[in-house]
Design an enzyme around this catalytic site. Structure first.
Site, PDB file in Angstrom:
ATOM      1  N   CYS A   2       0.943  -1.329   0.014  1.00 14.39           N
ATOM      2  CA  CYS A   2       0.061   0.335  -0.036  1.00 14.39           C
ATOM      3  C   CYS A   2       0.749   1.089  -0.177  1.00 14.39           C
ATOM      4  O   CYS A   2       2.133   1.146  -0.258  1.00 14.39           O
ATOM      5  CB  CYS A   2      -1.058   0.136   1.009  1.00 14.39           C
ATOM      6  SG  CYS A   2      -1.668  -1.585   1.180  1.00 14.39           S
ATOM      7  N   ASP A  99      -3.326  -9.326   7.713  1.00 16.67           N
ATOM      8  CA  ASP A  99      -2.119  -9.123   8.359  1.00 16.67           C
ATOM      9  C   ASP A  99      -1.976  -7.747   8.944  1.00 16.67           C
ATOM     10  O   ASP A  99      -1.536  -7.396   9.970  1.00 16.67           O
ATOM     11  CB  ASP A  99      -0.817  -9.479   7.584  1.00 16.67           C
ATOM     12  CG  ASP A  99      -0.837  -8.531   6.237  1.00 16.67           C
ATOM     13  OD1 ASP A  99      -1.868  -8.398   5.653  1.00 16.67           O
ATOM     14  OD2 ASP A  99       0.199  -8.450   5.682  1.00 16.67           O
TER      15      ASP A  99
END
Length: 590
Positions: A2, A99
């Protein structure tokens, strides 16, 4: 995988800065095309671009704890997240299968100690709304980036340096960083950003920020060599740990591919993936006429990848295809490359990374890469050359030669940076007094500077296309073992990566297992096109580079029709990169 962006200020006026942070987020939209998020209170504004690998429906960021005390923005993959989730289940009511939430829970329950439990690549920031404190951390090798800027009582951060540019009035070049780039490109762009005023959170470090200021400290342990283990024991353990690392790298809700050169590192990953029951799509770069090039003239590209890749994929039963860029688009590609790489493109091979990532992104969100193998397993030929490792200057002379700097900027530039790197290794506890000491000192530089540049390039070019680069050789368990292998074994019988080659026995074809190290290819037919592009820059925009480069000398070399040698081609490439980078990012140059 990201993109992060955010701002922290302790005067209570953070909400007034939301638009600036949104502009920072938009500048990094390529890092996370699947979703965007924003959160703020009186003291912090946090933004996020998401590339969803797990639980796409949930897991949006910024992510808040149930009691709203902690807010997380995170970039990376924690490969042992399932085990950590089980350990945390008694303390945390999980709402997603990501996660990301494991990172948030781990910090809330274990605090800073969570970092040593993570096996993966990561950069994240947690904002504590109760204490108005920020905590940020970066993985031990620096696979995932984190850059920050302090100005006027504000702390700003992002995944990429260019993500901070919307928060700056007029970006200026960091002259020391640019000089290092021109003299020693493969060591550049990682100790400090190319933009003045910015800083990187160093690999393996954490950051704390509160009303009293910013504090940095190292969290990652240093591991020493273990002379007790035998070569056979090391090879077996390395094979087992790499196999586990590859299995972990395949964990995703989306297909995971592989950049496949037909070299030892990427083929070993492919063979271990196949043994795990996976058939990752493999992509190999192939340039026109590459099979006819005389590789005896090359500095670091030792052979043509394509026949090795074709043979290895056939033997292992892996699907593979060639990526064949068009040479006619070079001028556009050079400009695109400079726009993507805010640390400035260091070598022509980044064009290959760009083309591979663009091709893979049309149908994949993640690829495994062989990065970090050479740098953590003694994989470079010059480590076997007593003269090359006797002083860092000799490595610079071999790989960069004359940087074409403007007269008066640096006296003896190669010797200058050779001394800089020598002092860095000494400060880290190494010496240049004995052959063994020089070898370890050089390997330390390779790991702490060269590797960081490679990892930066891998992240920046893949994420430019919304593609995650997974690095099995950066797996914590693999790194722990690699760090214990003494150079006497790693370079046994005068062969680089000797233990890794032994660990690969039976897992890949012998021709590949014994293949000499060869760098990612570059288009050997680009020399004249590069020279022509420099001519155009000198004719239309020479003032942009004249403060750093010897423009009259460049003009003479461009007018001279004799063939460019490899060092001169590199100068032409970096001249193009510097001019495009300055123009695209609006950087004030000397």
């Amino acid at each position: 995988m990201c993109g992060l962006a955010g701002l922290i200020r302790h005067d209570g006026h953070a909400p007034a800065q939301v638009e600036r942070v949104l502009a920072m987020r938009e500048r990094q939209r390529h890092r996370g095309p699947d979703d965007q998020g924003l959160w703020h209170d009186h003291y912090a504004v946090l933004a996020h671009n998401r590339l969803a690998m797990l639980d796409a429906e949930h897991g949006a960021q910024p992510m808040c704890s149930a009691d709203h005390r902690y807010v997380l923005v995170y970039n990376g993959e924690i490969y042992n997240y399932a085990e950590l989730r089980r350990d945390l289940a008694a303390y945390w009511p999980f709402r997603t299968n990501t996660d990301t939430e494991v990172v948030l829970a781990a910090y809330a329950v274990w605090g800073e100690a969570c970092l040593r439990r993570f096996n993966g690549m990561f950069a994240f920031l947690v904002w504590d709304t109760h204490r108005q404190q920020a905590f940020a951390a970066r993985d031990r090798l620096g696979v995932k980036p984190f850059v920050y800027l302090q100005q006027g009582g504000e702390f700003l951060f992002a995944s990429e340096a260019k993500g901070l540019l919307p928060a700056m009035q007029a970006p200026r070049a960091n002259i020391e960083a640019l000089l290092e780039y021109l003299v020693a490109p493969f060591f550049s762009g990682v100790a400090q950003p190319m933009f003045d005023g910015m800083a990187y959170l160093p690999p393996g470090h954490l950051l704390r920020l509160d009303r009293h200021g910013l504090r940095l400290s190292r969290w990652s342990p240093e591991i020493t060599e273990n002379l007790a283990a035998t070569a056979d024991d090391i090879a077996r353990a390395l094979r087992d740990r790499l196999a586990a690392a590859v299995r972990r790298s395949l964990i995703a809700d989306v297909p995971v591919g592989l950049f496949f050169s037909g070299g030892l590192d990427s083929t070993l990953i492919g063979g271990l993936a196949r043994a795990a029951g996976a058939t990752p799509p493999c992509l190999t770069i192939r340039f026109e006429g590459h099979d006819r090039y005389d590789y005896a003239r090359s500095l670091i590209v030792a052979s043509d990848d394509q026949p090795f890749a074709e043979h290895a994929a056939s033997k292992l039963g892996l699907p593979r295809e060639d990526v064949t860029p068009s040479r006619s688009a070079l001028a556009h590609d050079l400009s695109r490359l400079a726009a993507q790489n805010d640390a400035l493109p260091a070598w022509e091979q980044e064009l290959a990374q760009h083309h591979l990532a663009r091709a893979a992104s049309t149908r994949l969100k993640a690829v495994m890469v062989g990065d970090a193998a050479d740098e953590t397993h003694y994989g470079y030929h010059f480590l076997l050359d007593p003269h090359a490792i006797s002083d860092p200057t000799h490595i610079l002379q071999r790989l960069t030669a004359d940087p074409y700097l403007r007269h008066g900027l640096l006296e003896q530039p190669l010797q200058h940076y050779g001394n800089v790197y020598r002092k860095l290794a000494i400060a880290a506890g190494h010496d240049w007094d004995t052959p063994a000491g020089r070898l370890r000192a050089t390997q330390w530089l390779v790991r702490h500077r060269w590797l960081q540049r490679l990892l930066h390039n891998g992240d920046i070019h893949c994420m430019a296309h919304g593609l995650e680069a997974r690095v099995p050789f950066s797996d914590t368990e693999v790194l722990d073992l690699a760090a214990t292998i003494p150079p006497e074994l790693a370079l046994r019988d005068g062969v680089e990566k000797a233990m890794l080659r032994e660990a690969s026995r039976g897992a890949l074809p012998e021709a590949v297992r014994l293949r000499r190290k060869s760098a990612l290819p570059k288009d050997q037919g680009n020399g004249e096109l590069l020279r022509q592009h420099v001519r155009e820059i000198l004719a239309t925009d020479a003032g942009r580079i004249a403060g750093l480069l010897d423009v009259p000398r460049l003009q003479r070399r461009c007018a001279d029709p004799s063939p460019l040698n490899e060092h001169e081609r590199a100068v032409m490439f970096r001249t193009c990169a510097l001019a495009h980078w300055s123009r695209i990012h609006g950087v004030s140059m000397p």
